[in-house]
Design a protein around this motif. Structure first.
Motif, PDB file in Angstrom:
ATOM      1  N   UNK A  94      -7.695   8.737  11.747  1.00  0.00           N
ATOM      2  CA  UNK A  94      -8.161   8.491  10.390  1.00  0.00           C
ATOM      3  C   UNK A  94      -7.234   9.144   9.366  1.00  0.00           C
ATOM      4  N   UNK A  95      -6.904   8.381   8.329  1.00  0.00           N
ATOM      5  CA  UNK A  95      -6.021   8.884   7.278  1.00  0.00           C
ATOM      6  C   UNK A  95      -6.814   9.690   6.252  1.00  0.00           C
ATOM      7  N   UNK A  96      -6.162  10.678   5.688  1.00  0.00           N
ATOM      8  CA  UNK A  96      -6.785  11.451   4.613  1.00  0.00           C
ATOM      9  C   UNK A  96      -6.805  10.594   3.346  1.00  0.00           C
ATOM     10  N   UNK A  97      -7.620  10.990   2.393  1.00  0.00           N
ATOM     11  CA  UNK A  97      -7.686  10.256   1.127  1.00  0.00           C
ATOM     12  C   UNK A  97      -6.326  10.239   0.436  1.00  0.00           C
ATOM     13  N   UNK A  98      -5.614  11.345   0.531  1.00  0.00           N
ATOM     14  CA  UNK A  98      -4.283  11.443  -0.082  1.00  0.00           C
ATOM     15  C   UNK A  98      -3.328  10.419   0.543  1.00  0.00           C
ATOM     16  N   UNK A  99      -3.358  10.322   1.868  1.00  0.00           N
ATOM     17  CA  UNK A  99      -2.491   9.359   2.560  1.00  0.00           C
ATOM     18  C   UNK A  99      -2.907   7.916   2.277  1.00  0.00           C
ATOM     19  N   UNK A 100      -4.210   7.678   2.173  1.00  0.00           N
ATOM     20  CA  UNK A 100      -4.686   6.334   1.839  1.00  0.00           C
ATOM     21  C   UNK A 100      -4.176   5.905   0.467  1.00  0.00           C
ATOM     22  N   UNK A 101      -4.273   6.803  -0.492  1.00  0.00           N
ATOM     23  CA  UNK A 101      -3.804   6.486  -1.842  1.00  0.00           C
ATOM     24  C   UNK A 101      -2.295   6.262  -1.861  1.00  0.00           C
ATOM     25  N   UNK A 102      -1.562   7.081  -1.114  1.00  0.00           N
ATOM     26  CA  UNK A 102      -0.107   6.910  -1.044  1.00  0.00           C
ATOM     27  C   UNK A 102       0.247   5.557  -0.428  1.00  0.00           C
ATOM     28  N   UNK A 103      -0.484   5.169   0.599  1.00  0.00           N
ATOM     29  CA  UNK A 103      -0.246   3.875   1.236  1.00  0.00           C
ATOM     30  C   UNK A 103      -0.569   2.730   0.276  1.00  0.00           C
TER      31      UNK A 103
END
Length: 186
Positions: A123-132
């Motif tokens: 599972x991706x962190x919220x920070x990584x999701x936003x970056x993606x």
């Protein structure tokens, strides 16, 4: 309109297009999408409902009657309920999942959005999701909705499918490439 998008074709595409055009004319696109999303979630949660939808054993009348009761209990009414009952009456309820997917694609196109299927090892962190999301937005120029699938078998990295494009930067794929190269060399 349906011919422009390969994900919106066939029987499900025609039904989805008709529903979308009606929802657009009535200015209830988001309400219909919410109802269809709710029904889709119900299909996932209820094996009995899934059986009702998919089984050819149930006749159109039985499907319509049972579906009406389910929709009433779920609070799905109006255009969405009438549409789902129409699918049942026309013996096309078995394609409802495809119709819902096609409707979502039409709504996304209408709103200028894109949808990406992303497979990750964990599972991706919220920070990584936003970056993606930002990275994909810079590529597409559109807001991107992510469908995240967690598959530990890819070991690490990610696989992104956006429309007809796919980028596979998973460690599993890289290891397979190395394995293949070593077999050729040896």
């Amino acid at each position: 309109m349906a011919s422009e998008d390969p994900s919106v074709s066939g029987v499900s595409g025609r039904y989805a297009t008709a529903l979308f055009e009606l929802a657009r004319d009535e200015k209830v696109i988001d309400a219909v999408k919410a109802d269809l999303d709710k029904f889709s979630a119900m299909l996932v949660e209820s094996p009995e409902l899934l059986r009702l939808v998919r089984s050819p054993v149930f006749g159109a009348e039985a499907q319509t009657k049972a579906l009406g009761a389910v929709l009433d209990k779920a609070g799905i009414a109006g255009i969405s309920a009438n549409f789902l009952k129409l699918l049942a009456a026309n013996r096309r309820l078995f394609v409802v999942a495809d119709v819902i997917g096609a409707y979502r694609a039409l709504v996304a196109r209408f709103k200028g959005e894109a949808t990406a299927d992303v497979t990750v090892a964990e599972t991706l962190s919220d920070k990584n999701l936003e970056a993606l999301k930002l990275a994909l937005k810079s590529v597409t120029g559109k807001d991107v909705t992510l469908n995240i699938n967690v598959d530990p078998a890819i070991i690490g990295g990610l696989v992104v499918k956006l429309g007809s494009r796919m980028v596979d930067s998973s460690i599993r794929t890289k290891l397979n490439s190395i394995k293949h190269a070593m077999k050729e060399a040896g």
